[in-house]
Design an enzyme around this catalytic site. Structure first.
Site, PDB file in Angstrom:
ATOM      1  N   HIS A   1     -41.212   5.167  34.266  1.00 55.49           N
ATOM      2  CA  HIS A   1     -41.936   4.357  35.176  1.00 55.49           C
ATOM      3  C   HIS A   1     -42.482   5.368  36.274  1.00 55.49           C
ATOM      4  CE1 HIS A   1     -40.783   0.643  33.241  1.00 55.49           C
ATOM      5  NE2 HIS A   1     -39.557   1.451  33.192  1.00 55.49           N
TER       6      HIS A   1
ATOM      7  N   LYS B   1     -46.410   3.519  29.003  1.00 53.84           N
ATOM      8  CA  LYS B   1     -46.571   2.607  30.191  1.00 53.84           C
ATOM      9  C   LYS B   1     -47.845   3.012  31.098  1.00 53.84           C
ATOM     10  CE  LYS B   1     -41.864   1.289  29.762  1.00 53.84           C
ATOM     11  NZ  LYS B   1     -40.607   1.790  29.283  1.00 53.84           N
TER      12      LYS B   1
ATOM     13  N   SER C   1     -36.021   0.701  35.974  1.00 58.28           N
ATOM     14  CA  SER C   1     -37.136  -0.046  35.304  1.00 58.28           C
ATOM     15  C   SER C   1     -36.778  -1.594  35.611  1.00 58.28           C
ATOM     16  CB  SER C   1     -36.789   0.106  33.801  1.00 58.28           C
ATOM     17  OG  SER C   1     -35.681  -0.135  33.438  1.00 58.28           O
TER      18      SER C   1
END
Ligand SMILES: *Cc1c(COP(=O)(O)O)cnc(C)c1O
Length: 388
Positions: A206, A238, A178
């Site tokens: 991610h 995200k 991250s």
């Protein structure tokens, strides 16, 4: 020392070390441009990698589901908070990740701590990359298992540590790290786990939505499935633009979590409308591959430009493109200068990253235009000149 005194002392110390954290208050939705106190800022610090957080189709499905299911879920999943949109989303996530089942959690933090504390027992061993997300480290530490960290992406170091223990081993990594943006060597890790009879868990917060042919994430991009990675976790806040998280795997894993994961059992279910909006995100992922492709183009454009300018790029092919600064106070000052120039870029400092490796964490989104990336490069070049 009393609580007040202790808190005041620690606040002062943080201030002196350039480690004081402050929140921004946005007056607009997420997007490539956000508004604060009457001024527009180019946003390079959001994890909304595909530009979906404020997408009209997501807003519409959220509103429609809120009209039908209300706003609050009313209870935990095991009482009466599990509704049709939650269930359909779990089925869609299972299908997308090529696994029999998926289980929704209210957050990625809860998914990781809940999964690790359920899966692991005293006597087990958990091996974590040194740069794993805090929620993975916390879950491993709370699990009662023997906890070992290995050097970042260092398969040989992990090999030696695995060989030195007895009992069940679980290896845990971020798919995409991250704060560094680089990827775990999943192929090598899976081969090592097979040899050493350990299980592999990947947190793909991610990578999910961004990596892989259909956006199914880092595990798909590595050409692997449930056999190599029995425990797959990813977040929905995200790239998918909504919120919450899920764990996907075999039926016995998911049933085990439903029965045992305290962070699943003792918490209110996500808003059903959020689940409904996430189903729309999945549809957009399927229909609009251009978002992933455009993001890849922007990443390349940024890296080429930054290389030409001699900026301290890190080894990342993801939407996370940090620039190493080193000193925490200097990173904060650069972030502040860029903000005055109309750009939002977060300064990431210890304890989030190791001391001496403070950085500007730049994140790109499919919602950015090539011109916005060029503007970013110009401002960074200016900022670099001033700081020499
Ligand atoms: C953001 C993040 C989490 C936490 O997810 P939330 O849904 O924000 O709680 C977990 N792991 C990684 C790698 C993350 O980046």
């Amino acid at each position: 020392m009393g609580f007040e005194q202790r808190l005041r002392a620690s606040l002062t110390q943080r201030q002196e070390q350039g480690l004081y954290r402050q929140r921004l208050t946005l007056d607009s939705a997420q997007g490539p441009v956000v508004r604060m106190q009457g001024r527009d800022y180019l946003n390079f610090c959001s994890n909304d990698y595909l530009g979906l957080a404020a997408h009209p189709r997501l807003v519409e499905s959220f509103q429609r589901a809120a009209a039908q299911y209300g706003v609050g879920s009313g209870a935990s999943h095991l009482v009466c908070g599990h509704s049709r949109p939650h269930h359909e989303l779990e089925e869609a996530l299972a299908e997308m990740t090529g696994r029999p089942r998926a289980l929704l959690f209210s957050s990625g933090y809860a998914a990781n701590t809940g999964t690790l504390t359920s899966l692991l027992q005293p006597g087990d061993n958990v091996f974590q990359d040194r740069l794993n997300h805090a929620s993975l480290l916390d879950g491993g530490l709370h699990s009662g298992a023997r906890f070992r960290r290995f050097a970042h992406n260092d398969v040989a170091d992990l090999d030696a540590k695995l060989a030195a223990v007895e009992g069940s081993g679980l290896v845990v990594v971020d798919g995409v790290f991250s704060m560094d943006g680089d990827s775990a060597p999943l192929g090598e890790l899976a081969a090592l786990c097979r040899r050493q009879d350990a299980w592999l868990m990947v947190d793909d917060a991610h990578g999910f939505g961004v990596m892989g042919e259909s956006g199914a994430g880092s595990v798909q991009a590595a050409g692997m499935g449930i056999k190599e990675v029995p425990v797959l976790m990813a977040t929905l806040g995200k790239a998918l633009g909504t919120g919450g998280a899920f764990v996907a795997g075999d039926d016995y894993l998911i049933e085990g979590l439903i029965q045992q994961a305290r962070n699943y059992i003792y918490t209110t279910a996500l808003a059903p409308a959020l689940a409904a909006a996430t189903l729309t995100s999945l549809a957009i992922l399927r229909e609009e591959a251009w978002r992933r492709n455009h993001l890849v183009t922007l990443i390349q454009r940024f890296r080429d430009g930054a290389n030409q300018l001699g900026l301290p790029l890190m080894a990342s092919n993801s939407a996370i493109q940090p620039l190493k600064v080193g000193d925490a106070t200097q990173a904060t000052a650069m972030s502040q200068t860029l903000r005055e120039r109309g750009l939002l870029i977060g300064a990431i400092r210890p304890p989030t990253v190791p001391s001496g490796t403070s950085r500007l964490r730049i994140t790109l989104s499919a919602a950015h235009s090539p011109q916005q990336v060029d503007r970013l490069l110009e401002e960074l070049a200016l900022c670099q000149k001033q700081s020499i």
